[in-house]
Scaffold this active site. Structure first.
Site, PDB file in Angstrom:
ATOM      1  N   LYS A  16       0.622  -1.048   0.072  1.00 27.16           N
ATOM      2  CA  LYS A  16       0.035   0.002  -0.001  1.00 27.16           C
ATOM      3  C   LYS A  16       0.841   1.340  -0.102  1.00 27.16           C
ATOM      4  O   LYS A  16       2.021   1.300   0.160  1.00 27.16           O
ATOM      5  CB  LYS A  16      -0.986  -0.060   1.259  1.00 27.16           C
ATOM      6  N   TYR A  56     -12.248  -1.564  -4.305  1.00 23.42           N
ATOM      7  CA  TYR A  56     -12.769  -1.870  -2.978  1.00 23.42           C
ATOM      8  C   TYR A  56     -14.372  -1.830  -3.073  1.00 23.42           C
ATOM      9  O   TYR A  56     -14.962  -1.468  -1.985  1.00 23.42           O
ATOM     10  CB  TYR A  56     -12.081  -0.566  -2.061  1.00 23.42           C
ATOM     11  N   PHE A  64     -15.989   3.483   6.640  1.00 21.42           N
ATOM     12  CA  PHE A  64     -14.305   3.893   6.074  1.00 21.42           C
ATOM     13  C   PHE A  64     -14.210   3.829   4.672  1.00 21.42           C
ATOM     14  O   PHE A  64     -12.933   4.359   4.346  1.00 21.42           O
ATOM     15  CB  PHE A  64     -13.421   3.099   6.791  1.00 21.42           C
ATOM     16  N   ARG A  92      -2.004 -14.097   3.987  1.00 16.72           N
ATOM     17  CA  ARG A  92      -2.783 -13.590   4.938  1.00 16.72           C
ATOM     18  C   ARG A  92      -2.158 -13.702   6.375  1.00 16.72           C
ATOM     19  O   ARG A  92      -2.100 -12.847   7.009  1.00 16.72           O
ATOM     20  CB  ARG A  92      -4.128 -13.864   5.017  1.00 16.72           C
ATOM     21  N   THR A  98      -5.557  -7.142  10.392  1.00 14.60           N
ATOM     22  CA  THR A  98      -5.827  -5.988   9.840  1.00 14.60           C
ATOM     23  C   THR A  98      -5.296  -4.582  10.787  1.00 14.60           C
ATOM     24  O   THR A  98      -4.792  -3.686   9.923  1.00 14.60           O
ATOM     25  CB  THR A  98      -7.377  -5.733   9.401  1.00 14.60           C
ATOM     26  N   ARG A 109       2.633  -6.538   8.890  1.00 11.64           N
ATOM     27  CA  ARG A 109       1.762  -5.322   9.369  1.00 11.64           C
ATOM     28  C   ARG A 109       2.293  -5.109  10.764  1.00 11.64           C
ATOM     29  O   ARG A 109       2.455  -3.624  11.243  1.00 11.64           O
ATOM     30  CB  ARG A 109       0.443  -5.629   9.534  1.00 11.64           C
ATOM     31  N   GLU A 133      -9.295 -10.104  -8.098  1.00 14.60           N
ATOM     32  CA  GLU A 133      -8.297  -9.293  -8.082  1.00 14.60           C
ATOM     33  C   GLU A 133      -7.251  -9.246  -8.873  1.00 14.60           C
ATOM     34  O   GLU A 133      -6.714  -8.307  -9.446  1.00 14.60           O
ATOM     35  CB  GLU A 133      -7.958  -9.286  -6.513  1.00 14.60           C
TER      36      GLU A 133
HETATM   37  P1  RTP Z   1      -7.020  -6.137   3.100  1.00 17.78           P
HETATM   38  O1  RTP Z   1      -8.445  -6.244   2.475  1.00 17.78           O
HETATM   39  O2  RTP Z   1      -6.374  -4.636   2.680  1.00 17.78           O
HETATM   40  O3  RTP Z   1      -6.082  -7.097   2.778  1.00 17.78           O
HETATM   41  O4  RTP Z   1      -7.313  -5.994   4.606  1.00 17.78           O
HETATM   42  P2  RTP Z   1      -8.199  -6.896   5.480  1.00 17.78           P
HETATM   43  O5  RTP Z   1      -8.926  -7.960   4.773  1.00 17.78           O
HETATM   44  O6  RTP Z   1      -7.305  -7.444   6.608  1.00 17.78           O
HETATM   45  O7  RTP Z   1      -9.215  -5.947   6.155  1.00 17.78           O
HETATM   46  P3  RTP Z   1     -10.825  -5.559   5.466  1.00 17.78           P
HETATM   47  O8  RTP Z   1     -11.688  -5.624   6.370  1.00 17.78           O
HETATM   48  O9  RTP Z   1     -11.123  -6.160   4.081  1.00 17.78           O
HETATM   49  O10 RTP Z   1     -10.700  -3.929   5.022  1.00 17.78           O
HETATM   50  C1  RTP Z   1      -9.941  -3.178   3.868  1.00 17.78           C
HETATM   51  C2  RTP Z   1      -9.118  -2.277   4.594  1.00 17.78           C
HETATM   52  O11 RTP Z   1      -9.751  -1.217   4.893  1.00 17.78           O
HETATM   53  C3  RTP Z   1      -9.073  -0.504   5.613  1.00 17.78           C
HETATM   54  N1  RTP Z   1      -9.831  -0.321   7.042  1.00 17.78           N
HETATM   55  N2  RTP Z   1     -10.060   0.775   7.712  1.00 17.78           N
HETATM   56  N3  RTP Z   1     -11.046   2.510   9.645  1.00 17.78           N
HETATM   57  C4  RTP Z   1     -11.228   1.283   9.773  1.00 17.78           C
HETATM   58  O12 RTP Z   1     -11.919   1.162  10.524  1.00 17.78           O
HETATM   59  C5  RTP Z   1     -10.941   0.493   8.501  1.00 17.78           C
HETATM   60  N4  RTP Z   1     -11.167  -0.739   8.823  1.00 17.78           N
HETATM   61  C6  RTP Z   1     -10.411  -1.271   7.418  1.00 17.78           C
HETATM   62  C7  RTP Z   1      -7.692  -1.394   6.143  1.00 17.78           C
HETATM   63  O13 RTP Z   1      -6.663  -0.435   5.226  1.00 17.78           O
HETATM   64  C8  RTP Z   1      -7.839  -2.621   5.599  1.00 17.78           C
HETATM   65  O14 RTP Z   1      -6.831  -3.252   5.156  1.00 17.78           O
HETATM   66 MG    MG Z   2     -10.018  -7.653   2.809  1.00 15.90          MG
END
Ligand code: RTP
Ligand code: MG
Length: 145
Positions: A16, A56, A64, A92, A98, A109, A133
């Site tokens: 990122k 996204y 968010f 992962r 996350t 991370r 993706e």
């Molecule tokens: P990613 O998709 O980036 O691999 O991450 P992830 O599955 O661990 O998390 P996901 O729930 O899919 O969320 C995607 C991305 O959104 C951002 N995020 N911000 N502000 C917030 O509460 C929040 N929650 C998630 C993070 O950059 C996350 O990786």
């Molecule tokens: Mg995700």
């Protein structure tokens, strides 16, 4: 199709904008390689707003979403396709939680994430999203060797 040319599983990775800005591309690609995952394709891109919103789209109802899109277009990213047995779960696990505050030692991370949003990397969360993706950013010609 892609499957005809692929050994093992494919997953999609983004280094990122925060990690690129912090000069962590090399460190992160090394962690990926050292984990035994094969880097099948990689390139630097700077997403447009439309491209980031499309990527996204599954999160578009989340509170968010707007911030996340702005963050993802704030600078260049490195997108990659990774290959290996069980690559989706292995990547992962290598990324960690996350929220970097919850990520365990040895994960990307934990090492490079600053917060829940600027968390250094993305990895596909399942076979269906991996397929979507990978093909969102790479053509078959960039993957077949
Ligand atoms: P990613 O998709 O980036 O691999 O991450 P992830 O599955 O661990 O998390 P996901 O729930 O899919 O969320 C995607 C991305 O959104 C951002 N995020 N911000 N502000 C917030 O509460 C929040 N929650 C998630 C993070 O950059 C996350 O990786
Ligand atoms: Mg995700």
């Amino acid at each position: 199709t892609l499957e005809d040319f692929t050994m093992g599983e494919l997953t999609f990775s983004i280094i990122k904008p925060d990690a690129v800005a912090n000069n962590k591309i090399g460190d992160i690609l090394k962690m990926i390689s050292d984990s035994g995952l094969k880097i099948k394709a990689t390139k630097m891109i700077h997403m447009s707003k439309t491209q980031a919103e499309g990527f996204y789209a599954v999160h578009k109802e989340r509170p968010f979403f707007g911030e996340l899109v702005e963050f993802m277009i704030s600078g260049p990213c490195v997108v990659s396709v990774l290959e290996g047995d069980n690559a989706i779960k292995r990547y992962r696990d290598l990324m960690g939680a996350t929220n970097p505050a919850d990520a365990v030692e040895g994960t990307i991370r934990k090492a490079f994430g600053a917060g829940i949003e600027a968390n250094a990397c993305h990895g596909s969360d399942g076979p269906d999203t991996a397929k979507v993706e990978v093909s969102y950013f790479f053509s078959n010609l960039e993957l077949v060797n």
